[in-house]
Design an enzyme around this catalytic site. Structure first.
Site, PDB file in Angstrom:
ATOM      1  N   PRO A 222       0.800  -1.229   0.000  1.00  0.00           N
ATOM      2  CA  PRO A 222       0.000   0.000   0.000  1.00  0.00           C
ATOM      3  C   PRO A 222       0.836   1.285   0.000  1.00  0.00           C
ATOM      4  O   PRO A 222       0.520   2.226  -0.722  1.00  0.00           O
ATOM      5  CB  PRO A 222      -0.832  -0.124   1.284  1.00  0.00           C
ATOM      6  CG  PRO A 222      -0.895  -1.583   1.552  1.00  0.00           C
ATOM      7  CD  PRO A 222       0.406  -2.142   1.083  1.00  0.00           C
ATOM      8  N   LYS A 223       1.888   1.328   0.830  1.00  0.00           N
ATOM      9  CA  LYS A 223       2.696   2.550   0.892  1.00  0.00           C
ATOM     10  C   LYS A 223       3.240   2.913  -0.482  1.00  0.00           C
ATOM     11  O   LYS A 223       3.085   4.048  -0.956  1.00  0.00           O
ATOM     12  CB  LYS A 223       3.853   2.363   1.874  1.00  0.00           C
ATOM     13  CG  LYS A 223       4.722   3.611   2.036  1.00  0.00           C
ATOM     14  CD  LYS A 223       6.109   3.303   2.565  1.00  0.00           C
ATOM     15  CE  LYS A 223       7.035   2.885   1.455  1.00  0.00           C
ATOM     16  NZ  LYS A 223       8.450   2.792   1.876  1.00  0.00           N
ATOM     17  N   MET A 224       3.879   1.960  -1.133  1.00  0.00           N
ATOM     18  CA  MET A 224       4.440   2.228  -2.468  1.00  0.00           C
ATOM     19  C   MET A 224       3.345   2.598  -3.457  1.00  0.00           C
ATOM     20  O   MET A 224       3.491   3.542  -4.249  1.00  0.00           O
ATOM     21  CB  MET A 224       5.172   0.987  -2.984  1.00  0.00           C
ATOM     22  CG  MET A 224       6.396   0.595  -2.206  1.00  0.00           C
ATOM     23  SD  MET A 224       7.185  -0.816  -3.040  1.00  0.00           S
ATOM     24  CE  MET A 224       8.160  -1.458  -1.686  1.00  0.00           C
TER      25      MET A 224
END
Length: 315
Positions: A210-212
């Protein structure tokens, strides 16, 4: 009054009175004395007649109940009272854009002169290399790949061993080589050498979380459907009591529940750089703190984030 006691059948059979009665009864009825004695004895109990005890039930081992996974609704939080004042202080302290992420991050590294598809692809690769790796190391790896040719086609044609050698200083480079080779094949086959247009689709690529995905979506496509939260943000927002979370994903959900959407596009870039300065460039950050328009508020902020300004100010 005399107490009478009951006698058992065996006692009765042995009594003298009984022995006198049996012969008299036999003479009247013509019965066999042994048959009469046997009929008076209590019947023997068979094993089937014995009372059956219920089988002992096995004790069940008590296992701790699994903690239910928190949903997005569970992560709703009210906006902290002081968030806007603190946020504006950080914006001022980050105006000089002098943190490592400003020169070696996913916004600064990609080549914009080779077309939109190549730019977007290089944003994706920079983020895939960034996990567990310092920005300076990522910058060196990206520049080496750019000299080689950092496009979907060129990476597809590059043997895995050669690619791995070019990114060997990056953390977990063996896994990242495998993920990149798998991803470029998908981009070539399904997206005409471009990257997926949504965070949900980007997350389906190997090695992308999710972060990327949210950062790629923001930088490459100019959309912000979620906030990319790294370890710096997770640590700082918990120290500021803006969230109460156990991992970056919970931090993301809680932050999205109250931070205005117009801040989503810049919150990662702003706070990652600030976190890098708090941890790696303390004397320089203190100089900026003292020179800003609200030094007292800025000093209070860095102290809450664990920076000892008295100790670091003498360095």
């Amino acid at each position: 009054m005399p107490v009478t006691t009951r006698r058992s059948s065996s006692q009765i059979l042995r009594s003298d009175k009984f022995n006198r009665i049996i012969p008299a009864a036999c003479s009247c009825s013509g019965a066999d004395p042994d048959e009469i004695v046997q009929s008076l004895k209590p019947p023997k109990k068979s094993p089937e007649d014995a009372p059956k005890t219920p089988p002992r039930s096995k004790k069940r081992k008590l296992t701790p109940k699994s903690t239910p996974r928190k949903t997005k609704k569970d992560q709703q939080r009210a906006a902290p009272r002081d968030w806007e004042a603190i946020y504006s202080v950080v914006e001022e302290l980050r105006e000089d854009r002098s943190a490592p992420v400003d020169t070696n991050g996913s916004e600064a590294l990609p080549q914009r002169d080779l077309g939109d598809k190549v730019f977007r692809f290089q944003v994706l690769i920079a983020l895939m290399l960034s996990s567990q790796t310092k920005d300076a190391v990522v910058g060196d790896a990206i520049r080496a790949l750019q000299a080689h040719g950092l496009t979907v086609k060129s990476i597809c044609d590059t043997p895995a061993e050669e690619l791995n050698k070019m990114i060997q200083k990056v953390g977990f480079h063996n896994n990242k080589t495998k993920f990149i080779k798998q991803a470029v094949q998908v981009l070539k086959d399904d997206y005409d050498c471009d990257i997926p247009p949504t965070a949900e689709e980007i997350m389906k690529l190997s090695g992308v979380g999710p972060k990327m995905a949210y950062i790629v979506e923001n930088v490459a496509w100019g959309k912000s459907t979620g906030i990319g939260v790294d370890t710096h943000m997770h640590r700082m927002f918990n120290e500021l009591k803006w969230v109460d979370s156990k991992n970056p994903e919970e931090t993301r959900l809680q932050l999205e529940s109250w931070l205005p959407k117009e801040k989503w596009a810049t919150v990662n870039y702003l706070w990652v750089g600030f976190g890098q300065e708090v941890q790696q460039f303390k004397p320089k950050l203190l100089e900026k703190v003292l020179d800003c328009s609200r030094p007292k508020e800025a000093l209070r902020l860095v102290k809450r984030l664990g920076l000892d300004y008295k100790k670091n100010g003498r360095q």
